[in-house]
Design a protein around this motif. Sequence first.
Motif, PDB file in Angstrom:
ATOM      1  N   ASN A 196       0.832  -1.210   0.000  1.00  0.00           N
ATOM      2  CA  ASN A 196       0.000   0.000   0.000  1.00  0.00           C
ATOM      3  C   ASN A 196       0.867   1.259   0.000  1.00  0.00           C
ATOM      4  O   ASN A 196       0.634   2.199  -0.768  1.00  0.00           O
ATOM      5  N   GLU A 252      -5.768   2.806   3.667  1.00  0.00           N
ATOM      6  CA  GLU A 252      -6.277   1.913   4.716  1.00  0.00           C
ATOM      7  C   GLU A 252      -5.413   0.654   4.745  1.00  0.00           C
ATOM      8  O   GLU A 252      -5.276  -0.033   3.736  1.00  0.00           O
ATOM      9  N   ASN A 286      -3.692  -2.965   6.977  1.00  0.00           N
ATOM     10  CA  ASN A 286      -4.072  -4.041   7.904  1.00  0.00           C
ATOM     11  C   ASN A 286      -2.948  -4.388   8.876  1.00  0.00           C
ATOM     12  O   ASN A 286      -2.941  -5.486   9.442  1.00  0.00           O
ATOM     13  N   SER A 336      -5.966   2.542  10.099  1.00  0.00           N
ATOM     14  CA  SER A 336      -6.144   1.108  10.297  1.00  0.00           C
ATOM     15  C   SER A 336      -7.506   0.688   9.777  1.00  0.00           C
ATOM     16  O   SER A 336      -8.511   1.385   9.963  1.00  0.00           O
ATOM     17  N   ALA A 337      -7.557  -0.453   9.097  1.00  0.00           N
ATOM     18  CA  ALA A 337      -8.819  -0.950   8.556  1.00  0.00           C
ATOM     19  C   ALA A 337      -9.800  -1.233   9.685  1.00  0.00           C
ATOM     20  O   ALA A 337      -9.419  -1.664  10.778  1.00  0.00           O
ATOM     21  N   THR A 338     -11.068  -1.001   9.413  1.00  0.00           N
ATOM     22  CA  THR A 338     -12.106  -1.252  10.415  1.00  0.00           C
ATOM     23  C   THR A 338     -12.196  -2.729  10.751  1.00  0.00           C
ATOM     24  O   THR A 338     -12.351  -3.113  11.910  1.00  0.00           O
ATOM     25  N   ALA A 348      -9.785  -6.895   5.572  1.00  0.00           N
ATOM     26  CA  ALA A 348      -8.681  -6.184   4.919  1.00  0.00           C
ATOM     27  C   ALA A 348      -7.541  -7.109   4.528  1.00  0.00           C
ATOM     28  O   ALA A 348      -6.814  -6.835   3.570  1.00  0.00           O
ATOM     29  N   GLN A 365      -8.998  -2.426  -3.300  1.00  0.00           N
ATOM     30  CA  GLN A 365      -8.409  -1.109  -3.536  1.00  0.00           C
ATOM     31  C   GLN A 365      -7.459  -1.124  -4.725  1.00  0.00           C
ATOM     32  O   GLN A 365      -7.365  -0.145  -5.475  1.00  0.00           O
TER      33      GLN A 365
END
Length: 465
Positions: free
Chosen positions: A151, A225, A227, A261-263, A268, A274
């Motif tokens: 990412n 976002e 993980n 941070s991913a929910t 994720a 993405q």
Amino acid sequence: MAATRIEHDLLGDREVPADVLWGIHTLRATENFPITGRPISSNPALVRALAAVKYAAAAANRDLGLLDPERADAILAACREILDGQWHDQFVVDVIQGGAGTSTNMNANEVIANRALVLLGHRPGEYRYLHPNEHVNLGQSTNDVYPTACNIATIMAVGVLSESMHHLQKTFRAKAEEFRTVVKMGRTQLQDAVPMTLGQEFGTFAVMIEEDRARLEEASMLVHEINLGATAIGTGLNAAPGYRDAAVRHLREVTGLPLVSATDLVEATQDVGQFVHLSGVLKRCAVKLSKVCNDLRLLSSGPRAGFGEIDLPAVQAGSSIMPGKVNPVIPEVLNQVAFQVIGQDVTVTMAAEAGQLQLNAFEPIIMESLTSGMTHLGAACRTLADRCVVGITAHAAHLRSDVEHSIGLVTALNPHIGYQAATEIAKEALDTDRGVAELVLERGLLTADRLELLLRPEHLANLQS
């Protein structure tokens, strides 16, 4: 013979060159994946991103008391050196690899561990003092380290591509201003339509690129976002309480990026949507840039038997057999890069679709496709701007003559001479191969002064004052 050291893994012992910073896991990976001949080090952004993730993890584990200060400081120092551009040559695993990025993660663990050992006064491979897995990889899994690094590297690549596209956009905008009053015929379906200016045509190229830059930057926001802290499948197994928040906080600080941070970490860890979205936007950029290059090649076709509206700079001889021939090689190279990007979008799509259950194992090819596509497209944009667009010239007299002799001119004169008269003028012009303006004057439909006024660029192209 060169000196070696003995390292051990679950498959047994292997000799590793004594002076390298990578270890046995990296050695096996180089043997297993002789695919492209391009090592991870060919993507400096990914190497820096890996170092940033390892830095954040070590800092978080130090804060939580899980990593003693001496080891933590050595790991942090090694990561900082990599962030500063050192030791990239030690990242030797091929960019395309099996194992969902495990070999990349292990390559990073070993380089950082061995450099930290040297900083502590030990020799590479003396893992009893500082271990690649137990210390550098503490609280982590390949499955959260590698996606997070991907990412970050992708965000960096988007930034570089956006800057290159902006450079091309400004170059087209400058040409649009230069050609602001150069009148020409617009075309629809390759047939004469209505007059416009070459400036409007080039201004459109600038607008198209500007719009695509905006979409690209919007798409990159989804990649912020991450993980990190998910460990193996998103449950956070073996990561200490508080580690996730601390690691993400340190990662934001070391990268300067607004990472979040991913929910849902389980989602994720397996979802690469993405990248599918970003790849689609990248394909959009490639398609439209290729269309622009198609137009440049068409408008410059000739020099005697084509459109011949503009001249592209001559940058090299065009033929080994036809003297004097010059080809539109710069637009052609961007076309080819665009074809590559479009094909790589299919690769990203299939790699995303092939993910199974809690992990997508194919992020290495996703990363390679996106990174190489953005890198090549950015280079092509700058090449097009600097080696082609900046030196384009217009055949203004030829363009003006085309307008005056085009049947499409009657559309601009229609409100002033009437539809019936305009139709008759158009038919006679086609039958006799005479100019529209000439016939209008001959029939006395407009005075010479009035016709001259109507044929001014600002009127013909409906330019706004």
